[in-house]
Design an enzyme around this catalytic site. Structure first.
Site, short mmCIF file in Angstrom:
data_model
loop_
_atom_site.label_atom_id
_atom_site.label_comp_id
_atom_site.label_asym_id
_atom_site.label_seq_id
_atom_site.Cartn_x
_atom_site.Cartn_y
_atom_site.Cartn_z
N LYS A 276 42.83 102.54 -19.75
CA LYS A 276 42.95 103.76 -18.95
C LYS A 276 43.93 103.54 -17.79
CE LYS A 276 39.86 104.64 -15.58
NZ LYS A 276 40.44 104.97 -14.28
N ASN A 277 43.76 102.41 -17.10
CA ASN A 277 44.56 102.20 -15.88
C ASN A 277 46.03 101.89 -16.18
OD1 ASN A 277 42.38 102.73 -14.35
ND2 ASN A 277 42.07 100.64 -13.59
N ARG B 216 42.16 109.79 -8.26
CA ARG B 216 43.12 109.19 -7.35
C ARG B 216 44.48 108.92 -8.02
NH1 ARG B 216 43.45 106.13 -2.62
NH2 ARG B 216 44.72 104.29 -2.86
N CYS C 96 36.78 108.09 -7.24
CA CYS C 96 35.42 107.58 -7.03
C CYS C 96 35.11 107.45 -5.55
CB CYS C 96 35.29 106.19 -7.66
SG CYS C 96 35.14 106.22 -9.44
N ARG D 155 39.92 104.44 0.73
CA ARG D 155 41.08 104.37 -0.18
C ARG D 155 42.30 105.12 0.35
NH1 ARG D 155 38.80 104.49 -6.31
NH2 ARG D 155 40.69 103.32 -6.68
N PRO D 156 42.93 104.62 1.40
CA PRO D 156 44.11 105.30 1.95
C PRO D 156 45.34 105.18 1.04
CG PRO D 156 43.70 103.22 3.10
CD PRO D 156 42.58 103.40 2.12
N VAL D 157 46.41 105.90 1.40
CA VAL D 157 47.64 105.86 0.60
C VAL D 157 48.85 105.46 1.46
CG1 VAL D 157 46.94 107.46 -1.24
CG2 VAL D 157 47.88 108.37 0.88
N ASP D 158 48.56 104.78 2.58
CA ASP D 158 49.65 104.44 3.51
C ASP D 158 50.73 103.55 2.89
OD1 ASP D 158 47.51 102.68 3.41
OD2 ASP D 158 47.75 101.94 5.45
N ASP E 208 36.60 96.14 -10.57
CA ASP E 208 36.15 97.08 -11.59
C ASP E 208 35.10 96.48 -12.54
OD1 ASP E 208 37.72 99.02 -10.55
OD2 ASP E 208 39.24 99.01 -12.13
N ARG F 22 34.74 109.29 -17.76
CA ARG F 22 36.09 109.17 -17.18
C ARG F 22 36.79 107.92 -17.71
NH1 ARG F 22 36.27 108.54 -11.18
NH2 ARG F 22 38.39 108.13 -11.83
C1 UD1 Z 1 43.55 100.62 -9.06
C2 UD1 Z 1 42.70 100.96 -10.25
C3 UD1 Z 1 41.22 100.85 -9.91
C4 UD1 Z 1 40.92 99.47 -9.33
C5 UD1 Z 1 41.87 99.13 -8.19
C6 UD1 Z 1 41.73 97.71 -7.67
C7 UD1 Z 1 44.09 102.54 -11.44
C8 UD1 Z 1 44.28 103.94 -11.90
N1 UD1 Z 1 43.01 102.31 -10.69
O1 UD1 Z 1 43.23 101.58 -8.04
O2 UD1 Z 1 40.46 101.05 -11.10
O3 UD1 Z 1 39.60 99.45 -8.83
O4 UD1 Z 1 43.24 99.30 -8.62
O5 UD1 Z 1 41.95 96.80 -8.69
O6 UD1 Z 1 44.84 101.65 -11.77
N2 UD1 Z 1 45.02 100.39 -0.06
C9 UD1 Z 1 45.46 100.73 1.20
N3 UD1 Z 1 46.56 101.54 1.29
C10 UD1 Z 1 47.21 102.01 0.20
C11 UD1 Z 1 46.75 101.66 -1.08
C12 UD1 Z 1 45.64 100.84 -1.18
O7 UD1 Z 1 44.89 100.31 2.21
O8 UD1 Z 1 48.20 102.76 0.35
C13 UD1 Z 1 43.82 99.50 -0.19
C14 UD1 Z 1 42.66 100.20 -0.90
O9 UD1 Z 1 41.88 100.96 -0.01
C15 UD1 Z 1 41.91 99.01 -1.47
C16 UD1 Z 1 43.04 98.04 -1.83
O10 UD1 Z 1 44.16 98.44 -1.06
O11 UD1 Z 1 41.12 98.43 -0.47
C17 UD1 Z 1 43.40 98.00 -3.30
O12 UD1 Z 1 43.61 99.32 -3.76
P1 UD1 Z 1 44.64 99.65 -4.95
O13 UD1 Z 1 45.02 98.39 -5.64
O14 UD1 Z 1 45.72 100.50 -4.41
O15 UD1 Z 1 43.73 100.53 -5.91
P2 UD1 Z 1 44.19 101.75 -6.80
O16 UD1 Z 1 45.59 101.59 -7.23
O17 UD1 Z 1 43.77 103.01 -6.15
#
Ligand code: UD1
Length: 428
Positions: A22-23, A101, A125, A130-133, A315, A407
């Site tokens: 899926k990912n 997300r 979830c 889970r920020p996007v910065d 995961d 999902r």
């Molecule tokens: C992806 C996976 C999810 C998995 C996660 C960690 C997909 C679709 N989902 O989620 O199943 O649990 O990787 O292996 O592939 N963070 C920030 N700022 C950002 C982005 C992330 O602070 O802009 C933090 C997150 O809050 C978290 C960490 O970085 O603490 C890792 O998150 P990230 O690897 O980005 O997870 P996803 O890509 O959302």
């Protein structure tokens, strides 16, 4: 709402086909936005998240054709042909993005192809803020101007993106994918440092290269991407799901028995194989995948901290905790990736597990037996942890809110059922 009923105690014997990841499939589908030519993706799993991504991409102008049906656990994954001849709109609305997300991954490709994009801040979830910065900073390093307005990220790059250098402050799978996709169409060369190493990144990278992108360093922490004026169509097969693989490996370890995970790739499962071996479970590569066996002998507890790949994946943390619940001895499980990812603990406790949580660490004292009870799924991975516990528990476990499960886990009751588990979906 559908529920799953499990009558525990059966050993698992047989084989389970592992689905496409899926990912990996989600960002691969998004990559179709980067070209006007068709992108053909084989081995796409049949999941609610995939349907959700198809809906979002459809709104943005991607036409999607589907071949192959989802009739049984042994069916091959679907082939999707995604064609983004033109971008119909550059706004991804809240109603769609909030449900998942990964929808946020459209930001980089839309911006790279169309010069602007407006994407709602994501949901997904409920496992922490889970920020996007990092996604935003990475795109800014490529020359994007980004503002936040009414819950939307508005990104502009009127003259196109330009190659740049960005170091991710922490490893992020999604931000690496988002910025890597955008960089393939930027003018000049981009260097991304502290990139994620998860196998899904290399899978996406391989597909982008097949589409004409120039990317060096896949499988390392530094990615160098030479931007191209355009990408073209390609065909790519989604890699097998390492999280599904680990989940069934833990299910066999917990319930006992012997199962071959067909199509699983040992080179993508990182820490799982040594971990299970050290606990006394037999696991090894076969010419069809991976075989897991536990016959008779019991397994010991675990000392595990979740980490970015190749460390132990967050995961699989809920599934490991379900396994640890009946281990010989005490396990310590520390979650470092997401806050609030212990929501399965109260539910496992209802089944008789002994778990003490202190901040981001859980101490699990193995018990002789779990006992069936009604439990509630709280997120995608937590829900499958409850299924594993239900396979071991004496008596009947009913897992409700299994839309979380749908999902990310394809045909779970069929896949476990064909190995002897007493598991059925109750339709409401
Ligand atoms: C992806 C996976 C999810 C998995 C996660 C960690 C997909 C679709 N989902 O989620 O199943 O649990 O990787 O292996 O592939 N963070 C920030 N700022 C950002 C982005 C992330 O602070 O802009 C933090 C997150 O809050 C978290 C960490 O970085 O603490 C890792 O998150 P990230 O690897 O980005 O997870 P996803 O890509 O959302």
């Amino acid at each position: 709402m559908d529920r799953i009923r499990i009558r525990g105690g059966n050993r698992l014997v047989g084989d389970i086909p592992i689905s496409g990841a899926k990912n990996a499939a989600l960002p691969l589908m998004v990559a179709s936005l980067l070209t006007e030519e068709p992108l053909v993706l084989a081995n796409v799993p049949h999941l609610a998240d995939i349907a959700q991504m198809a809906e979002i991409l459809g709104l943005l102008g991607v036409s999607i054709e589907q071949n192959g049906t989802a009739s049984s656990a042994g069916a091959p994954g679907r082939t999707l042909t995604l064609t983004a001849k033109t971008i119909a709109q550059t706004t991804a609305p809240y109603d769609l993005v909030r449900k998942m997300r990964a929808s946020f991954f459209v930001l980089g490709p839309l911006l790279a192809r169309a010069g602007h994009a407006k994407v709602s801040l994501p949901g997904g979830c409920a496992i922490g803020p889970r920020p996007v910065d990092f996604h935003i900073q990475g795109l800014e390093a490529l020359g994007a101007r980004i503002t936040l307005e009414d819950g939307y990220v508005i990104a502009e790059a009127p003259g196109g993106l330009k190659g740049g250098r960005y170091r991710f402050p922490h490893v992020s799978v999604g931000a690496t994918e988002n910025v890597m996709m955008a960089a393939t169409l930027a003018k000049g060369t981009t260097v991304l440092e502290n990139a994620a190493l998860e196998p899904e990144i290399a899978d996406l990278g391989a597909c982008l290269i097949a589409m004409g992108a120039e990317i060096e360093g896949l499988g390392t922490r530094t990615l160098t991407i030479a931007g191209k004026p355009r990408l073209h169509g390609a065909r790519h097969t989604v890699l097998p799901d390492r999280i599904e693989t680990g989940t069934y490996a833990f299910a066999v370890a917990a319930a006992g028995g012997e199962v071959e995970l067909i199509g699983a790739r040992a080179d993508t499962v990182g820490a799982i194989i040594p971990l299970l071996r050290s606990a006394g479970v037999s696991i090894g590569e076969t010419n069809r995948g991976i075989k897991v066996a536990r016959n008779g002998a019991h397994f010991t507890g675990f000392e595990v901290t979740t980490e970015p790949y190749p460390g132990f994946p967050t995961d699989l943390q809920a599934q490991l905790m379900a396994l640890a619940a009946t281990a010989n001895g005490v396990s310590h499980i520390t979650e470092t990736i997401f806050e609030n990812r212990f929501m399965h603990v109260p539910e496992l406790t209802r089944l008789g597990a002994k778990i003490h949580v202190d901040g981001q660490s859980a101490t699990v004292t193995g018990v002789q037996a779990l006992h069936g009870a009604p439990v509630m799924a709280t997120d995608l991975r937590a829900s499958v942890g409850l299924v594993i516990a239900g396979l071991v528990a004496e008596g009947e476990t009913i897992v409700s809110r299994i839309y979380h499960l749908d999902r990310g886990f394809e045909h779970i009751e069929e896949k476990l059922g064909r190995c002897g588990a007493d598991i059925v979906r109750l339709k409401d």
